[in-house]
Motif scaffolding. Structure first.
Motif, PDB file in Angstrom:
ATOM      1  N   UNK A  83     -14.479  11.092   4.499  1.00 18.41           N
ATOM      2  CA  UNK A  83     -13.415  10.472   4.859  1.00 18.41           C
ATOM      3  C   UNK A  83     -12.750  10.719   6.119  1.00 18.41           C
ATOM      4  N   UNK A  84     -13.112   9.308   7.128  1.00 18.87           N
ATOM      5  CA  UNK A  84     -12.562  10.361   8.542  1.00 18.87           C
ATOM      6  C   UNK A  84     -11.767   9.139   9.128  1.00 18.87           C
ATOM      7  N   UNK A  85     -11.097   8.172   8.188  1.00 22.63           N
ATOM      8  CA  UNK A  85      -9.381   7.314   8.405  1.00 22.63           C
ATOM      9  C   UNK A  85      -8.249   8.007   8.281  1.00 22.63           C
ATOM     10  N   UNK A  86      -7.760   7.506   9.053  1.00 24.17           N
ATOM     11  CA  UNK A  86      -6.000   8.490   9.257  1.00 24.17           C
ATOM     12  C   UNK A  86      -5.570   8.058   7.910  1.00 24.17           C
ATOM     13  N   UNK A  87      -5.604   6.961   7.251  1.00 23.05           N
ATOM     14  CA  UNK A  87      -5.243   6.956   6.013  1.00 23.05           C
ATOM     15  C   UNK A  87      -6.359   6.874   4.443  1.00 23.05           C
ATOM     16  N   UNK A 100      -6.202 -10.262   2.454  1.00 20.06           N
ATOM     17  CA  UNK A 100      -4.608 -10.070   2.939  1.00 20.06           C
ATOM     18  C   UNK A 100      -4.425  -8.431   2.508  1.00 20.06           C
ATOM     19  N   UNK A 101      -5.425  -7.979   1.430  1.00 24.15           N
ATOM     20  CA  UNK A 101      -5.746  -6.485   1.517  1.00 24.15           C
ATOM     21  C   UNK A 101      -5.265  -5.761   2.351  1.00 24.15           C
ATOM     22  N   UNK A 102      -6.895  -5.205   3.657  1.00 24.55           N
ATOM     23  CA  UNK A 102      -6.274  -4.852   4.669  1.00 24.55           C
ATOM     24  C   UNK A 102      -5.238  -5.392   5.629  1.00 24.55           C
ATOM     25  N   UNK A 103      -5.204  -6.063   5.908  1.00 30.74           N
ATOM     26  CA  UNK A 103      -3.930  -6.661   6.791  1.00 30.74           C
ATOM     27  C   UNK A 103      -3.110  -5.863   6.106  1.00 30.74           C
ATOM     28  N   UNK A 104      -2.431  -6.584   4.415  1.00 37.52           N
ATOM     29  CA  UNK A 104      -1.142  -6.462   4.138  1.00 37.52           C
ATOM     30  C   UNK A 104      -0.578  -4.200   4.020  1.00 37.52           C
ATOM     31  N   UNK A 105      -2.074  -4.074   4.099  1.00 41.70           N
ATOM     32  CA  UNK A 105      -1.852  -2.309   4.488  1.00 41.70           C
ATOM     33  C   UNK A 105      -2.004  -2.075   5.430  1.00 41.70           C
ATOM     34  N   UNK A 109       1.438   0.069   6.916  1.00 38.75           N
ATOM     35  CA  UNK A 109       1.203   1.602   7.702  1.00 38.75           C
ATOM     36  C   UNK A 109       1.906   2.023   9.203  1.00 38.75           C
ATOM     37  N   UNK A 110       1.957   0.823   9.867  1.00 40.01           N
ATOM     38  CA  UNK A 110       2.120   1.216  11.613  1.00 40.01           C
ATOM     39  C   UNK A 110       3.403   0.821  11.288  1.00 40.01           C
ATOM     40  N   UNK A 111       4.394   1.014  10.688  1.00 40.82           N
ATOM     41  CA  UNK A 111       5.070   2.511  10.230  1.00 40.82           C
ATOM     42  C   UNK A 111       6.083   3.468  10.456  1.00 40.82           C
ATOM     43  N   UNK A 116       2.343   5.212   1.030  1.00 41.14           N
ATOM     44  CA  UNK A 116       2.623   3.702   0.875  1.00 41.14           C
ATOM     45  C   UNK A 116       2.281   3.058  -0.575  1.00 41.14           C
ATOM     46  N   UNK A 117       2.817   2.539  -1.621  1.00 44.28           N
ATOM     47  CA  UNK A 117       3.056   2.149  -2.902  1.00 44.28           C
ATOM     48  C   UNK A 117       2.840   0.621  -2.807  1.00 44.28           C
ATOM     49  N   UNK A 118       1.893  -0.399  -3.596  1.00 42.92           N
ATOM     50  CA  UNK A 118       1.985  -1.098  -4.032  1.00 42.92           C
ATOM     51  C   UNK A 118       1.660  -2.082  -5.228  1.00 42.92           C
TER      52      UNK A 118
END
Length: 329
Positions: A83-87, A100-105, A109-111, A116-118
């Motif tokens: 994986x190369x993602x930051x998350x 809305x899975x990706x948009x919500x996550x 995490x931009x905070x 992050x838990x959901x």
């Protein structure tokens, strides 16, 4: 894949040709360009590998690899390495994600977020309508975090309803323990929790967990009881600045796991009396001062367990096993 990749989704699969297409389509139809999907084949003998190869050739952001070792833990570890993602987050091959899975996550995490838990849904239970309730994102203190992971059925210790920061995983060299075949998710989450400072909970169901019935085989209880004890022993050996807090919630979770196995004894009829005695011994060691931390289900089981004498419990188990065998003959 651009190095600015935000989120890596890791999906290990083993003989999942009946479910992997639905799983992948639920991801790819909404996956943004700043994300990647990593599919890890864990020694499949069906058409899963060919299906995933087809996806990889069709979509530039899907990558498929074969796991040289065996087991979901090593498959997830391979995914982490690639994986190369930051998350990083995980999806199981027989589950799927909601809109809305990706948009919500990504928004959450931009905070200033380390973890992050959901929430999630469990199929075939009915899904509740999220539009009728307010969705909240809130910062968790340590006690809330431990409660959600070790006890609350809203979150629990799964990895597929959590998002991990790659930087923390690599800095502390965190990986799934391949020696654990039960609670390996929980052990990884717990070890990660020791290093996460800013933890957020998104009270929104983004994931559907497809629960399958499992059959029982003779001797399975012994293996499960052994692995449950091994996983909790492993977690207790980890260094933590919140030992008294984490130990309290681990005791609650360990109590629940032992009751869970005893319930399987009644429902499935394992043919191993020594393992039943072992579970009784584990529960006998749990002190009453943890009672206030149990949820209602475990409180009722704990009281009932101590009201019925041990010999009577074994007698009931023996009778149930006898009648179950007789009914199958």
């Amino acid at each position: 894949m651009d190095k600015s990749c935000t989120l890596s989704v890791i999906v290990p699969f083993h003989n999942a040709d009946s479910t992997i297409e639905k799983c992948v389509y639920s991801i790819i139809k909404q996956m943004p360009s700043c994300s990647e999907l990593i599919l890890i084949d864990d020694h499949s003998s069906d058409n899963s590998w060919k299906i995933c190869q087809t996806f990889s050739k069709r979509y530039a952001r899907i990558f498929v690899y074969q796991n040289e070792e065996i087991g979901v833990s090593s498959a997830r570890n391979l995914g982490i390495s690639m994986a190369i993602g930051k998350w990083i987050t995980f999806v199981d091959a027989d589950d799927y994600i909601y809109q809305n899975y990706f948009s919500s996550i990504i928004k959450s995490v931009s905070n200033n977020c380390d973890f992050l838990l959901f929430s999630y849904d469990e199929w075939p239970k009915n899904r509740q309508d999220q539009k009728l309730r307010e969705v909240k994102l809130r910062l968790l203190h340590k006690e809330e975090l431990y409660n959600l992971v070790f006890q609350s059925k809203t979150v629990q210790g799964y990895v597929w309803n959590k998002v991990f920061k790659k930087k923390i995983i690599e800095e502390y060299q965190l990986r799934f323990n391949p020696k654990l075949s039960m609670n390996e998710d929980l052990a990884f989450c717990f070890e990660y929790m020791l290093h996460a400072k800013s933890v957020w909970f998104l009270d929104k169901r983004l994931y559907c967990y497809v629960k399958h019935g499992t059959g029982a085989t003779s001797g399975q209880l012994t293996n499960e009881a052994t692995m449950v004890k091994k996983s909790f022993t492993y977690m207790r050996q980890l260094q933590t600045i919140c030992y008294s807090l984490s130990d309290r919630y681990m005791t609650v979770a360990y109590t629940y796991m032992n009751f869970f196995l005893l319930k399987k004894v009644i429902n499935k009829g394992y043919d191993n009396l020594d393992s039943v005695k072992g579970l009784q011994s584990n529960i006998d060691k749990i002190r009453w001062n943890y009672f206030g931390d149990f949820n209602i289900e475990v409180k009722c089981l704990f009281i009932l367990y101590h009201l019925i004498p041990r010999r009577a419990q074994l007698g009931i188990y023996t009778l149930l096993k006898h009648f179950r065998k007789k009914s199958h003959n």
